[in-house]
Each structure stands twice: as C-alpha cells, then as structure tokens.
Scaffold this motif. Structure first.
Motif, PDB file in Angstrom:
ATOM      1  N   LEU A 255       0.837  -1.205   0.000  1.00  0.00           N
ATOM      2  CA  LEU A 255       0.000   0.000   0.000  1.00  0.00           C
ATOM      3  C   LEU A 255       0.871   1.253   0.000  1.00  0.00           C
ATOM      4  CD1 LEU A 255      -2.847  -0.837   2.575  1.00  0.00           C
ATOM      5  CD2 LEU A 255      -3.113  -0.519   0.115  1.00  0.00           C
ATOM      6  N   GLY A 313      -8.506  -3.485   5.644  1.00  0.00           N
ATOM      7  CA  GLY A 313      -7.974  -4.129   4.453  1.00  0.00           C
ATOM      8  C   GLY A 313      -9.020  -4.286   3.365  1.00  0.00           C
ATOM      9  N   ALA A 316      -9.795  -0.861   1.936  1.00  0.00           N
ATOM     10  CA  ALA A 316      -8.685  -0.399   1.103  1.00  0.00           C
ATOM     11  C   ALA A 316      -8.677  -1.111  -0.248  1.00  0.00           C
ATOM     12  CB  ALA A 316      -7.356  -0.631   1.823  1.00  0.00           C
ATOM     13  N   ALA A 317      -9.017  -2.396  -0.242  1.00  0.00           N
ATOM     14  CA  ALA A 317      -9.025  -3.151  -1.495  1.00  0.00           C
ATOM     15  C   ALA A 317     -10.016  -2.577  -2.494  1.00  0.00           C
ATOM     16  CB  ALA A 317      -9.359  -4.620  -1.219  1.00  0.00           C
ATOM     17  N   ALA A 320      -9.030   2.178  -2.332  1.00  0.00           N
ATOM     18  CA  ALA A 320      -7.716   2.661  -2.777  1.00  0.00           C
ATOM     19  C   ALA A 320      -7.584   2.639  -4.299  1.00  0.00           C
ATOM     20  CB  ALA A 320      -6.610   1.841  -2.112  1.00  0.00           C
ATOM     21  N   THR A 347      -5.035   4.222   2.713  1.00  0.00           N
ATOM     22  CA  THR A 347      -3.896   3.297   2.558  1.00  0.00           C
ATOM     23  C   THR A 347      -2.997   3.358   3.791  1.00  0.00           C
ATOM     24  OG1 THR A 347      -2.687   5.005   1.297  1.00  0.00           O
ATOM     25  CG2 THR A 347      -3.901   3.351   0.038  1.00  0.00           C
ATOM     26  N   GLY A 410      -4.574  -4.416  -0.132  1.00  0.00           N
ATOM     27  CA  GLY A 410      -5.654  -4.381   0.845  1.00  0.00           C
ATOM     28  C   GLY A 410      -6.093  -5.773   1.261  1.00  0.00           C
TER      29      GLY A 410
END
Length: 430
Positions: A255, A313, A316-317, A320, A347, A410
């Motif tokens: 990240l 996570g 973020a996946a 982001a 991130t 993520g």
C-alpha cells in the motif's frame, strides 16, 4: 513512610518513566524516519552532481537499496540483543550509529573529488545506517508499548507511526526552503548536506534523551528471553505468528509504495503539477495521513486490532484503487489534492495500530526480534516494485496495474488480520 505512600511514590515514578518511554518512542521514530527519507528527498535535486551524471537513476536506486538491505539485517542483529540485554541500551547504540553514519554522509567529498569513490562511500554509509535504523525501531517501539497503559497503547502506537509522514513532510519542507534560497549549483555543492547534518544532530539529541530519561520496563512486563530469539521467531514456536504478521506487513508496505512513491512518479509524469506543485500536494496529503494514523491507532483499541485490520484491508481493497484512478480522471488541482489526501487515508493510515499490534503478538522474550523481523523483512518484496511494475504498465496500461496492486495489498492486510487472533487491548504487555 507508610506503605500507601511508598506505593504511591512507586506508581508516580512508573508513570513518569512511562511518559518518557512513550515520548522517546514517538520522537525516536521521527528521527528514524527522517533519516530513512533523507536520500530519497534531499539527494534528488543534487543527484547528478553528487553521484555522477552517468546512470544517475540507477545509482540513486542503489543508494535506496543499500538502506533497504541494511534495515532487515539490523532487525536481525539488534532484535535478539534487545530481547536479551535490554531495549533501552540497544536503542542508545542504534541512535549513536544513526548519528555517526548520517553526519559522515554530510561530510562526503563530491563526485568531482573522488569520482565513484563518492558513490562507494555513500552506499557503505547508507548500508550501515540502514542496519542501525533497523535496530532503532526494533528496540524503541516495543519498549514504548511495554510502558504504555493498555487503554492508551493504540493511541501511542498511532502517534509513533504518524512520525513517518511528519518526517517525510519535514524533509520536503526543509528542501523546498533550501531550494528557494539557494541556486541549483549551491544546493548541489553543499545545500544537500544541511538536511543530513540536521538528521545527525537530531539522532544525537535523542541519544542524550535515552541516556537521561528512559529505562527498560519493569521485569514484570517481560518474559525471559530464550536462548535464541531469532530462531524461535523464524523456525521455532513463534513461526506461525511471524508468518501471519509478515503477510499483514507485506500488504501494508505494498500500500505504501503504491500510494506514495508510485503516486509521486505518476503525478510528475502526467504533468498534473510541476515539481514543486507535486511536493506541496503530497505535503498536504501527508499532513492528513499523520492525523489519520493517530486516530486509527486509537480506533483499533475501541474495535479490536484484528477487526480493524480485516475491515480496513477490505475497504482499502475497494477504495484505494478507485481513489487512485480518480486522481488522474479529474481536471481540478483542488480535486487532485483532495483525492491524494483521501488516498493516503485509505492506505497508509492503516499503520496506526502496527506498533501496538506487533508488540502484542510477540511475547516479551522475543518481542523485539519478532517486531523487527515482521516489520523489516516484509518490506523487501513491495520495495522491488520498480522491477515488476514497469513491465506490467507497459503490457496493461499506466494506471490499471497500480490499481490492481493496491487491491491486492488491501486483501493481504485483511488476510493477515484474519489469520491472527484478537489481541488483548486491556492488559499490560508481558
């Protein structure tokens, strides 16, 4: 003196020592991160003069790689020492080494004097500096966590981790000031040395602080160290913990490399801003991420570390990659800056609880070894992105591969969190 007064005195003394240790962890990590980012930011405007115009990009990459190799080696060397001898003494040695190597780089003769000898000296000093940098956070951060009150451990971790963007922004601001008051030739000749002198002096100040103010946590906070902490972490009873934290930290580092250096390179290549505009945009973004890291550290205490990493996570996946793609789809400079800040939040703010979580996952007898190896060895794969990202971009386009790698990062964070148990955020570390 009554037993109650005696107990109160001991408690007051422990509280004072705890404040000093946590403050040392925060300020020490600022010094640590300041020295890590120095060659990336301070040497860039002087690279062709200092390192030689021939193959300057490859040579600058070697300077970065030298530090990269030194950090996990430092964790492997200093982690067992901190577990067996003491974290405070180890931190002092590491800070002394950081100060010496950084100040020596400031005194290196220019390329016109030694030619490739200048490059060799800088590479050697950055490698040694990386060893000491790996030793500093391997000992100082677990020490701060051992002294922290359980309810404040997440926040203390967040404040420690927030020093990374703060240090990054501090160097960038210092370099911008130097570039504003010096002509390019003067900066290339001697101006670049000023940030290195500042970094070395900061390390000396922290060395004095640790000598006067910081002590190891009480013996009741620490389990006895085994005969070989390193072996226990890598192939012994703690190997499953190491693998789990390695997966988690690999996601965090991936990240980081996609959201900071890769974003910087793409903003520059797309000519969204000029060089100073990119720096100012990222300064705003890092300021936001520093606050977000501290808040995430405390949030993890409220919701649980495992739940935090799984949830963050997964978010973020999704968020982001979308945020990264949106940065290059808008025309407004204000919108670009806002999206850069948003990318930092979704991130790198995940680092907030890392100091607390890694310290909680490893028992006191192997805590520094486990922390250092989990944190440092995991950086190698993500840091090699200059070798695997460009071919992917050439085959699939400029921005799509970065978005995919952000999604993978993520998912690795979520997987790493899922594979570990929920840690006890209400009990002192043992």
């Amino acid at each position: 003196m009554s037993s109650r007064s005696s107990t109160s005195g001991v408690q007051a003394d422990d509280n004072r020592r705890a404040r000093h240790a946590v403050r040392g962890g925060i300020l020490g990590n600022f010094v640590d991160q300041f020295d890590i980012f120095l060659p990336v930011i301070a040497l860039a405007p002087a690279a062709s003069t200092l390192l030689g115009a021939e193959n300057v990009i490859a040579t600058a990459g070697l300077v970065f790689t030298a530090t990269l190799i030194g950090r996990p080696l430092g964790a492997a060397i200093f982690g067992p020492v901190a577990d067996r001898v003491g974290r405070t003494a180890t931190t002092r040695v590491a800070l002394a080494g950081i100060a010496a190597t950084t100040l020596l780089i400031a005194a290196v003769p220019g390329h016109e004097v030694l030619g490739w000898g200048t490059v060799a000296l800088i590479l050697t000093l950055r490698f040694l500096g990386g060893v000491f940098l790996g030793g500093e956070y391997t000992s100082a951060v677990p020490l701060a966590m051992e002294w922290s009150a359980p309810r404040r451990r997440g926040l203390a971790s967040g404040l420690i981790m927030a020093m990374s963007p703060v240090a990054n922004a501090s160097i960038a601001a210092l370099v911008l000031v130097l570039l504003a008051v010096l002509d390019p030739a003067s900066y290339a000749a001697w101006g670049w040395r000023v940030p290195f002198v500042v970094g070395g002096l900061l390390a000396l100040v922290m060395l004095g602080y640790y000598r006067r103010q910081v002590a190891d946590a009480p013996a009741s906070h620490q389990a006895p160290a085994p005969a070989s902490p390193l072996r226990d972490v890598l192939v012994g009873p703690d190997r499953r913990v190491f693998v789990q934290t390695f997966i988690l930290m690999t996601g965090l580092w991936l990240l980081t490399y996609m959201a900071i250096p890769t974003l910087t390179a793409e903003l520059t290549r797309a000519e969204v801003f000029d060089g100073r505009g990119v720096t100012l945009a990222l300064l705003c973004a890092t300021a936001v991420s520093a606050v977000a890291m501290a808040l995430c550290g405390h949030l993890s205490t409220l919701v649980g570390r495992r739940r935090f990493f799984i949830g963050f996570g997964l978010l973020a996946a999704v968020l982001a990659p979308l945020t990264f793609l949106a940065i290059f789809a808008v025309d407004s400079p204000v919108a670009v800056v806002a999206l850069c800040a948003a990318l930092q939040v979704v991130t790198v703010s995940v680092y907030g609880p890392v100091g607390a979580y890694l310290s909680e996952r490893f028992a006191g007898g192997v805590r520094s070894s486990g922390y250092g190896l989990g944190y440092s060895l995991s950086i190698i794969g993500p840091a090699l992105y200059p070798y695997y990202l460009p071919p992917l971009q050439e085959a699939f386009g400029t921005y799509g591969p970065v978005a995919v790698l952000l999604a993978i990062a993520g998912l690795l964070v979520a997987l790493g969190g899922y594979r570990g148990p929920e840690t006890d955020t209400r009990a002192p570390l043992r």
